[in-house]
Design a protein around this motif. Structure first.
Motif, PDB file in Angstrom:
ATOM      1  N   CYS A 207     -43.216  29.096  -3.703  1.00 21.68           N
ATOM      2  CA  CYS A 207     -43.246  28.419  -2.407  1.00 21.68           C
ATOM      3  C   CYS A 207     -43.633  26.966  -2.625  1.00 21.68           C
ATOM      4  O   CYS A 207     -44.664  26.687  -3.242  1.00 21.68           O
ATOM      5  CB  CYS A 207     -44.299  29.046  -1.503  1.00 21.68           C
ATOM      6  N   LEU A 208     -42.820  26.059  -2.143  1.00 21.03           N
ATOM      7  CA  LEU A 208     -43.128  24.639  -2.290  1.00 21.03           C
ATOM      8  C   LEU A 208     -43.102  23.971  -0.917  1.00 21.03           C
ATOM      9  O   LEU A 208     -42.179  24.171  -0.133  1.00 21.03           O
ATOM     10  CB  LEU A 208     -42.131  23.976  -3.250  1.00 21.03           C
TER      11      LEU A 208
ATOM     12  N   PHE B 252     -47.018  34.660   3.037  1.00 21.03           N
ATOM     13  CA  PHE B 252     -47.160  36.099   3.281  1.00 21.03           C
ATOM     14  C   PHE B 252     -46.112  36.575   4.284  1.00 21.03           C
ATOM     15  O   PHE B 252     -45.510  37.630   4.124  1.00 21.03           O
ATOM     16  CB  PHE B 252     -48.571  36.421   3.793  1.00 21.03           C
ATOM     17  N   ALA B 253     -45.909  35.781   5.335  1.00 22.52           N
ATOM     18  CA  ALA B 253     -44.917  36.152   6.348  1.00 22.52           C
ATOM     19  C   ALA B 253     -43.523  36.224   5.726  1.00 22.52           C
ATOM     20  O   ALA B 253     -42.749  37.140   6.020  1.00 22.52           O
ATOM     21  CB  ALA B 253     -44.937  35.155   7.508  1.00 22.52           C
ATOM     22  N   SER B 254     -43.212  35.284   4.825  1.00 20.37           N
ATOM     23  CA  SER B 254     -41.882  35.322   4.210  1.00 20.37           C
ATOM     24  C   SER B 254     -41.757  36.500   3.252  1.00 20.37           C
ATOM     25  O   SER B 254     -40.676  37.086   3.118  1.00 20.37           O
ATOM     26  CB  SER B 254     -41.528  34.038   3.472  1.00 20.37           C
ATOM     27  N   PHE B 255     -42.850  36.828   2.585  1.00 18.83           N
ATOM     28  CA  PHE B 255     -42.832  38.002   1.713  1.00 18.83           C
ATOM     29  C   PHE B 255     -42.391  39.229   2.521  1.00 18.83           C
ATOM     30  O   PHE B 255     -41.507  39.989   2.105  1.00 18.83           O
ATOM     31  CB  PHE B 255     -44.228  38.230   1.114  1.00 18.83           C
ATOM     32  N   SER B 256     -43.005  39.411   3.700  1.00 15.85           N
ATOM     33  CA  SER B 256     -42.642  40.553   4.551  1.00 15.85           C
ATOM     34  C   SER B 256     -41.202  40.462   5.018  1.00 15.85           C
ATOM     35  O   SER B 256     -40.500  41.466   5.092  1.00 15.85           O
ATOM     36  CB  SER B 256     -43.507  40.596   5.805  1.00 15.85           C
TER      37      SER B 256
ATOM     38  N   LEU C 105     -39.291  40.794  -4.156  1.00 16.67           N
ATOM     39  CA  LEU C 105     -39.519  39.550  -4.884  1.00 16.67           C
ATOM     40  C   LEU C 105     -41.000  39.275  -5.039  1.00 16.67           C
ATOM     41  O   LEU C 105     -41.792  39.574  -4.148  1.00 16.67           O
ATOM     42  CB  LEU C 105     -38.910  38.373  -4.107  1.00 16.67           C
ATOM     43  N   GLN C 106     -41.348  38.686  -6.186  1.00 16.00           N
ATOM     44  CA  GLN C 106     -42.711  38.206  -6.312  1.00 16.00           C
ATOM     45  C   GLN C 106     -42.777  36.807  -5.699  1.00 16.00           C
ATOM     46  O   GLN C 106     -41.925  35.969  -5.976  1.00 16.00           O
ATOM     47  CB  GLN C 106     -43.126  38.133  -7.780  1.00 16.00           C
ATOM     48  N   ILE C 107     -43.763  36.596  -4.853  1.00 14.04           N
ATOM     49  CA  ILE C 107     -43.894  35.298  -4.195  1.00 14.04           C
ATOM     50  C   ILE C 107     -45.089  34.559  -4.802  1.00 14.04           C
ATOM     51  O   ILE C 107     -46.205  35.075  -4.838  1.00 14.04           O
ATOM     52  CB  ILE C 107     -44.103  35.490  -2.669  1.00 14.04           C
ATOM     53  N   SER C 108     -44.807  33.348  -5.319  1.00 12.65           N
ATOM     54  CA  SER C 108     -45.874  32.553  -5.939  1.00 12.65           C
ATOM     55  C   SER C 108     -46.306  31.427  -5.014  1.00 12.65           C
ATOM     56  O   SER C 108     -45.463  30.731  -4.448  1.00 12.65           O
ATOM     57  CB  SER C 108     -45.401  31.946  -7.255  1.00 12.65           C
ATOM     58  N   VAL C 109     -47.605  31.251  -4.901  1.00  2.00           N
ATOM     59  CA  VAL C 109     -48.150  30.231  -4.010  1.00  2.00           C
ATOM     60  C   VAL C 109     -49.057  29.300  -4.812  1.00  2.00           C
ATOM     61  O   VAL C 109     -49.900  29.764  -5.584  1.00  2.00           O
ATOM     62  CB  VAL C 109     -48.980  30.885  -2.877  1.00  2.00           C
TER      63      VAL C 109
ATOM     64  N   LYS D 269     -49.788  43.147  -4.535  1.00  6.46           N
ATOM     65  CA  LYS D 269     -49.287  43.151  -5.916  1.00  6.46           C
ATOM     66  C   LYS D 269     -48.061  42.246  -6.056  1.00  6.46           C
ATOM     67  O   LYS D 269     -47.686  41.860  -7.152  1.00  6.46           O
ATOM     68  CB  LYS D 269     -48.914  44.570  -6.337  1.00  6.46           C
ATOM     69  N   GLY D 270     -47.440  41.948  -4.933  1.00  9.09           N
ATOM     70  CA  GLY D 270     -46.244  41.103  -4.983  1.00  9.09           C
ATOM     71  C   GLY D 270     -46.566  39.621  -4.851  1.00  9.09           C
ATOM     72  O   GLY D 270     -45.668  38.794  -4.784  1.00  9.09           O
ATOM     73  N   ILE D 271     -47.849  39.298  -4.803  1.00 12.92           N
ATOM     74  CA  ILE D 271     -48.232  37.886  -4.612  1.00 12.92           C
ATOM     75  C   ILE D 271     -48.847  37.335  -5.894  1.00 12.92           C
ATOM     76  O   ILE D 271     -49.618  38.011  -6.577  1.00 12.92           O
ATOM     77  CB  ILE D 271     -49.275  37.747  -3.477  1.00 12.92           C
TER      78      ILE D 271
END
Ligand code: C2E
Ligand code: MG
Ligand code: MG
Length: 437
Positions: free
Chosen positions: A206-207, A245-249, A258-262, A290-292
């Motif tokens: 996420c950028l 988090f909202a986009s992960f859902s 997908l793994q979401i990196s912040v 676990k996906g974050i």
């Protein structure tokens, strides 16, 4: 009008700079364009440096032919040319120069048995009549080029010349920042993280982007800096975290795993509310933590501070992964790495981008790969811009990575669309090989 037989007769960065400096002492009304040949390293990699140089020479000669009467040319670095044009120009005029350039390069360049179509990123800036600081002018042209490279719709960017120092620029930004929040001008973009062997998209970083009403889409550097000094970093950080988090859902609901990196700034880790907030957002958006993944720069991730150590271990206890971002770039305290549990080591992009320049870059990546193996951490790379970078990283055994070769960061919907089709890397080359008829 000059015709160059080779690259040698084109003024290099220093000479070009000096010529402009002299010109500016007499008359400072001029515009500067930085012209970057898109993905040129692939051409040199596929056809050799000699052919690459011949193509660059042809490009230089064409630019001379197009603009030689009103301006002069220099070579800023490998595949970036500078063009200085006398007089001051409006944005519309600068754009016309760009269109003129693009138009004339639609005709392929023929060298030996190949012919190529060149594409360009162009950053342009008109000098302020009162500015005699050539360094400042170059810096502005460079940042215009950076914006052009990442622009969504076209590879051109121009901006108002701001003679003010960077610190007063960020002061101006501070006032803007409140409005940005109030008016919902911030947006989270997503850059795919790719499995290098299969080219499957396995995650996204996420950028932060700022849809500035006057300046267009802005990169996060100045914004983060302003947020830090205005004591608003936590506010910005929580906004990012919740959006992520909202986009992960959202991705999950679309069937994407997908793994979401912040990215997390140091300030955020010093906030005692950090861990409770992470839990709160996780519950609210029904996120499997676990996906974050949280990305920290090495000065934080490898710091010896008790506070950060405690926060990080609490975060990990929730199932979240920790990555060291920009590894190798700053001051890496390798000794601390021995006692830390790190899920991911993210090699800084400068090592990838420098692969063709110096052997030591490859050695550093190989060393990181070894450290990762011993620590059972994943090693990932950023700044993959060319097929050559991709091939070298595959050879070394780096599993995943991100970079402009695959995609720049995209708004949510465009990113989702990207995941719905295969990444075709070879085809998207700006230099398409065509047979000469
Ligand atoms: P980073 O975390 O190292 O992010 C990677 C940067 O490299 C991004 O720049 C990305 O657009 C750029 N990049 C990706 N692929 C390539 C490539 O192939 N070539 C080149 N030359 N560059 C590539 P961006 O978006 O300007 O972000 C800059 C930095 O700002 C990030 O570096 C990160 O440290 C920070 N940042 C971005 N978003 C956030 C955020 O939400 N929170 C915090 N705290 N920091 C953020
Ligand atoms: Mg990052
Ligand atoms: Mg990074």
């Amino acid at each position: 009008m000059k015709t160059h037989m080779s690259l040698k007769t084109i003024p290099n960065r220093h000479i070009f700079f000096d010529n402009i400096r002299k010109e500016m002492t007499a008359d400072a009304s001029l515009s500067l364009m930085f012209i970057d040949v898109v993905r040129f390293s692939d051409v040199s990699a596929s056809f050799g440096y000699e052919t690459g140089d011949q193509i660059l020479t042809v490009i230089a000669n064409r630019v001379e032919r197009l603009f030689g009467k009103i301006g002069s040319l220099g070579r800023i670095s490998g595949d970036i040319f500078g063009l200085v044009i006398k007089g001051t120009h409006t944005d519309a005029q600068l754009r016309e120069f760009y269109m003129h350039l693009i138009e004339h390069f639609k005709t392929p360049i023929a060298v030996q048995d190949h012919s190529f179509i060149a594409d360009f990123n162009v950053g342009a800036i008109t000098n302020d009549r009162n500015n005699r600081d050539t360094h400042l002018l170059f810096a502005r042209a460079e940042s215009a080029l950076k914006q052009a490279k990442e622009n969504r719709y076209e590879n051109f960017f121009t901006m108002k010349f701001q003679g003010k120092s960077d610190s007063s620029r960020s002061l101006a930004l501070k006032a803007d920042l409140k409005r940005a929040f109030a008016k919902d001008e911030l947006e989270l973009y997503f850059q795919p993280k790719v499995e290098l062997q299969t080219l499957d998209i396995v995650g996204a970083e996420c950028l932060l982007r700022w849809n500035h009403p006057l300046d267009g889409v802005l990169f996060p550097g100045a914004l983060i800096e302003a947020a830090e000094s205005y004591n608003m970093m936590n506010e910005v950080g929580y906004w990012v975290l919740e959006k992520a988090f909202a986009s992960f859902s959202y991705f999950k609901s679309k069937g994407l795993d997908l793994q979401i990196s912040v990215n997390i700034s140091p300030t955020q880790l010093y906030d005692t509310q950090f861990v409770p907030k992470v839990k709160e957002f996780g519950d609210k958006h029904n996120v499997d933590l676990k996906g974050i993944e949280l990305e920290l720069t090495e000065d934080v991730a490898l710091s010896n501070s008790l506070m950060t150590k405690r926060q990080l271990s609490q975060v990990r206890a929730l199932g979240i992964s920790i990555a060291v971002d920009d590894f190798g770039k700053g001051y890496s305290n390798l000794a601390y790495m021995r006692d830390l549990e790190l899920d991911t080591i993210k090699i800084d992009k400068t090592f990838v981008l420098g692969l063709e320049d110096k052997d030591v870059n490859r050695a550093i990546i190989e060393a990181t790969q070894l450290i990762g193996k011993a620590m059972k951490s994943e090693v990932t790379a950023e700044g993959i811009e060319s097929l050559n970078h991709l091939h070298t990283l595959r050879e070394i055994g780096v599993k995943t990575g991100q970079g402009f070769l695959f995609s720049k960061a995209l708004p949510l919907d465009e990113f989702y669309e990207l995941t719905q089709r295969d990444l075709i890397v070879g085809d998207s080359l700006a230099f398409r090989q065509r047979s000469v008829s």
